[in-house]
Design a protein around this motif. Structure first.
Motif, PDB file in Angstrom:
ATOM      1  N   VAL A 130       1.435  -5.165 -15.817  1.00 47.33           N
ATOM      2  CA  VAL A 130       2.737  -5.795 -15.661  1.00 47.33           C
ATOM      3  C   VAL A 130       3.320  -5.400 -14.312  1.00 47.33           C
ATOM      4  O   VAL A 130       3.224  -4.244 -13.883  1.00 47.33           O
ATOM      5  CB  VAL A 130       3.696  -5.407 -16.816  1.00 47.33           C
ATOM      6  N   SER A 131       3.893  -6.365 -13.620  1.00 43.08           N
ATOM      7  CA  SER A 131       4.574  -6.130 -12.348  1.00 43.08           C
ATOM      8  C   SER A 131       6.059  -6.037 -12.615  1.00 43.08           C
ATOM      9  O   SER A 131       6.633  -6.910 -13.280  1.00 43.08           O
ATOM     10  CB  SER A 131       4.274  -7.277 -11.377  1.00 43.08           C
ATOM     11  N   VAL A 132       6.699  -4.961 -12.131  1.00 43.38           N
ATOM     12  CA  VAL A 132       8.132  -4.740 -12.354  1.00 43.38           C
ATOM     13  C   VAL A 132       8.832  -4.484 -11.025  1.00 43.38           C
ATOM     14  O   VAL A 132       8.227  -4.005 -10.066  1.00 43.38           O
ATOM     15  CB  VAL A 132       8.388  -3.562 -13.319  1.00 43.38           C
ATOM     16  N   ALA A 137      18.017   2.464  -5.708  1.00 44.67           N
ATOM     17  CA  ALA A 137      19.123   3.305  -6.171  1.00 44.67           C
ATOM     18  C   ALA A 137      18.959   3.729  -7.620  1.00 44.67           C
ATOM     19  O   ALA A 137      19.577   4.700  -8.062  1.00 44.67           O
ATOM     20  CB  ALA A 137      20.447   2.557  -5.994  1.00 44.67           C
ATOM     21  N   GLN A 138      18.136   3.027  -8.376  1.00 46.28           N
ATOM     22  CA  GLN A 138      17.958   3.326  -9.796  1.00 46.28           C
ATOM     23  C   GLN A 138      16.972   4.459 -10.041  1.00 46.28           C
ATOM     24  O   GLN A 138      16.946   5.046 -11.130  1.00 46.28           O
ATOM     25  CB  GLN A 138      17.481   2.064 -10.522  1.00 46.28           C
ATOM     26  N   VAL A 139      16.183   4.794  -9.048  1.00 50.09           N
ATOM     27  CA  VAL A 139      15.122   5.788  -9.245  1.00 50.09           C
ATOM     28  C   VAL A 139      15.678   7.130  -9.699  1.00 50.09           C
ATOM     29  O   VAL A 139      15.061   7.832 -10.508  1.00 50.09           O
ATOM     30  CB  VAL A 139      14.293   5.948  -7.953  1.00 50.09           C
ATOM     31  N   GLY A 140      16.866   7.489  -9.216  1.00 52.06           N
ATOM     32  CA  GLY A 140      17.464   8.771  -9.595  1.00 52.06           C
ATOM     33  C   GLY A 140      17.813   8.885 -11.065  1.00 52.06           C
ATOM     34  O   GLY A 140      18.095   9.986 -11.552  1.00 52.06           O
ATOM     35  N   THR A 141      17.780   7.778 -11.796  1.00 58.13           N
ATOM     36  CA  THR A 141      18.077   7.805 -13.232  1.00 58.13           C
ATOM     37  C   THR A 141      16.813   7.917 -14.079  1.00 58.13           C
ATOM     38  O   THR A 141      16.907   8.072 -15.295  1.00 58.13           O
ATOM     39  CB  THR A 141      18.834   6.538 -13.657  1.00 58.13           C
ATOM     40  N   GLU A 245       7.009   0.307 -20.638  1.00 55.97           N
ATOM     41  CA  GLU A 245       8.156   0.251 -21.546  1.00 55.97           C
ATOM     42  C   GLU A 245       9.295   1.131 -21.061  1.00 55.97           C
ATOM     43  O   GLU A 245      10.469   0.774 -21.221  1.00 55.97           O
ATOM     44  CB  GLU A 245       7.720   0.654 -22.950  1.00 55.97           C
ATOM     45  N   MET A 246       8.987   2.280 -20.457  1.00 58.23           N
ATOM     46  CA  MET A 246      10.033   3.139 -19.907  1.00 58.23           C
ATOM     47  C   MET A 246      10.807   2.406 -18.825  1.00 58.23           C
ATOM     48  O   MET A 246      12.046   2.378 -18.825  1.00 58.23           O
ATOM     49  CB  MET A 246       9.427   4.425 -19.353  1.00 58.23           C
ATOM     50  N   LEU A 247      10.088   1.784 -17.896  1.00 55.85           N
ATOM     51  CA  LEU A 247      10.747   1.096 -16.788  1.00 55.85           C
ATOM     52  C   LEU A 247      11.548  -0.109 -17.261  1.00 55.85           C
ATOM     53  O   LEU A 247      12.690  -0.320 -16.845  1.00 55.85           O
ATOM     54  CB  LEU A 247       9.703   0.680 -15.756  1.00 55.85           C
ATOM     55  N   LEU A 248      10.959  -0.904 -18.139  1.00 55.03           N
ATOM     56  CA  LEU A 248      11.667  -2.071 -18.655  1.00 55.03           C
ATOM     57  C   LEU A 248      12.865  -1.648 -19.506  1.00 55.03           C
ATOM     58  O   LEU A 248      13.906  -2.320 -19.505  1.00 55.03           O
ATOM     59  CB  LEU A 248      10.718  -2.947 -19.468  1.00 55.03           C
ATOM     60  N   GLY A 249      12.737  -0.529 -20.205  1.00 56.50           N
ATOM     61  CA  GLY A 249      13.819  -0.045 -21.058  1.00 56.50           C
ATOM     62  C   GLY A 249      15.044   0.424 -20.302  1.00 56.50           C
ATOM     63  O   GLY A 249      16.156   0.462 -20.865  1.00 56.50           O
ATOM     64  N   ILE A 250      14.869   0.815 -19.038  1.00 60.86           N
ATOM     65  CA  ILE A 250      16.025   1.252 -18.248  1.00 60.86           C
ATOM     66  C   ILE A 250      16.439   0.197 -17.234  1.00 60.86           C
ATOM     67  O   ILE A 250      17.151   0.496 -16.272  1.00 60.86           O
ATOM     68  CB  ILE A 250      15.754   2.604 -17.557  1.00 60.86           C
ATOM     69  N   GLY A 251      15.984  -1.030 -17.447  1.00 62.55           N
ATOM     70  CA  GLY A 251      16.526  -2.146 -16.685  1.00 62.55           C
ATOM     71  C   GLY A 251      15.665  -2.727 -15.595  1.00 62.55           C
ATOM     72  O   GLY A 251      16.113  -3.627 -14.871  1.00 62.55           O
ATOM     73  N   ALA A 252      14.416  -2.260 -15.432  1.00 60.75           N
ATOM     74  CA  ALA A 252      13.542  -2.873 -14.428  1.00 60.75           C
ATOM     75  C   ALA A 252      13.276  -4.325 -14.814  1.00 60.75           C
ATOM     76  O   ALA A 252      13.197  -4.674 -15.993  1.00 60.75           O
ATOM     77  CB  ALA A 252      12.228  -2.111 -14.316  1.00 60.75           C
ATOM     78  N   LEU A 253      13.133  -5.179 -13.814  1.00 61.26           N
ATOM     79  CA  LEU A 253      12.888  -6.592 -14.033  1.00 61.26           C
ATOM     80  C   LEU A 253      11.390  -6.854 -14.141  1.00 61.26           C
ATOM     81  O   LEU A 253      10.626  -6.469 -13.261  1.00 61.26           O
ATOM     82  CB  LEU A 253      13.466  -7.398 -12.870  1.00 61.26           C
ATOM     83  N   GLU A 254      10.984  -7.490 -15.231  1.00 63.54           N
ATOM     84  CA  GLU A 254       9.577  -7.873 -15.372  1.00 63.54           C
ATOM     85  C   GLU A 254       9.305  -9.104 -14.522  1.00 63.54           C
ATOM     86  O   GLU A 254       9.942 -10.138 -14.688  1.00 63.54           O
ATOM     87  CB  GLU A 254       9.233  -8.168 -16.823  1.00 63.54           C
TER      88      GLU A 254
END
Length: 269
Positions: A130-132, A137-141, A245-254
């Motif tokens: 999957v490409s996300v 700025a979100q990396v710090g979260t 799932e971690m990345l998508l769960g915190i708002g990354a765009l699929e």
């Protein structure tokens, strides 16, 4: 209906057909510039002509004993007429001439005609990816674990490629093309992650980690090399449901899901 199709090496004048067909890949990515295409892609691209008009292209990559079919696109009006098969056969011949015994590619699983073509040429499902995309700025979260990150040296390549199931030669190819290569390891020196960062894209592929918590420190090590004109980062997560799932769960765009296929290079039809 392939007898009127000519397969040839791309030339400098073929950027127009490449640029016009690139959006058909469905990735949503910007069309590479002509300069970038000439520098990195043209020499590894085949063009299909029908009645003297370019209607399709295939971009390939030659790694250590493996041929990687990177992109295959046919103009809408020329599909289902054997042109994609002609391109694949020409590429298989090219790989065989180089002594290459296996090949691989990525495909959108909803592209049923493409799947049929590729499986008919001996390629089979290996894993899903999957490409996300997300803002820097979100990396710090992101969650994190304790790892150290350093540059990948050529002596590391074989071990890292085996550990993370990378295509042999992928790391050296990234190095040869000016990519930023980083690996993460734990205090006891076990491998925890690997990334090839294309700063001009901007994105990292491959990007593999032993657990989701390695994503943040690996990205923080890559960020100083990022082009400041881009406020986002894109990753391709392969065969790793937990990290995706971690990345998508915190708002990354699929952006895209695809299947990675592998198989032996077939004999000539």
């Amino acid at each position: 209906m392939t007898r009127d199709v000519v397969i040839r090496q791309a030339g400098s004048d073929d950027y127009a057909i490449y640029a016009s067909l690139f959006p058909e890949l469905g990735t949503g990515d910007p069309v590479p510039s002509r300069e970038w295409w000439l520098l990195e892609f043209a020499a590894r691209t085949l063009v299909a002509e029908r009645d003297g008009v370019a209607v399709a292209f295939l971009r390939w990559q030659l790694l250590n004993g493996v041929g990687y079919v990177r992109q295959v696109v046919t103009a809408a009006a020329a599909r289902r007429q054997g042109i994609g098969r002609a391109l694949m056969n020409a590429t298989a011949a090219l790989f065989r001439a180089q002594g290459i015994g296996s090949w691989c590619l990525n495909v959108n699983p909803r592209n049923i005609p493409a799947l049929g073509l590729y499986t008919s040429r001996g390629l089979a499902f290996a894993y899903e990816a999957v490409s996300v995309r997300f803002p820097w700025a979100q990396v710090g979260t992101f969650p994190r674990v304790d790892v150290q990150v350093r540059e990948i040296e050529p002596a590391d390549d074989g071990f890292l490629e085996a550990t993370f199931d990378l295509v042999p030669g992928q790391l050296q190819d990234g190095r040869d093309n000016g990519r930023v290569l980083r690996c993460a390891h734990r205090p006891e020196d076990s491998a925890a992650g690997v990334a090839i960062f294309n700063t001009g894209f901007p994105g990292a592929y491959p990007f593999k980690v032993s657990e989701p918590g390695v994503v943040r420190p690996l990205l923080e090590a890559l960020q100083p090399a990022a082009d400041p004109s881009y406020d986002y980062m894109q990753l391709v997560i392969e065969d790793d449901t937990a990290t995706a799932e971690m990345l998508l769960g915190i708002g990354a765009l699929e952006r895209l899901r695809f299947h990675h296929l592998r198989g032996p290079v077939p004999a000539a039809e």
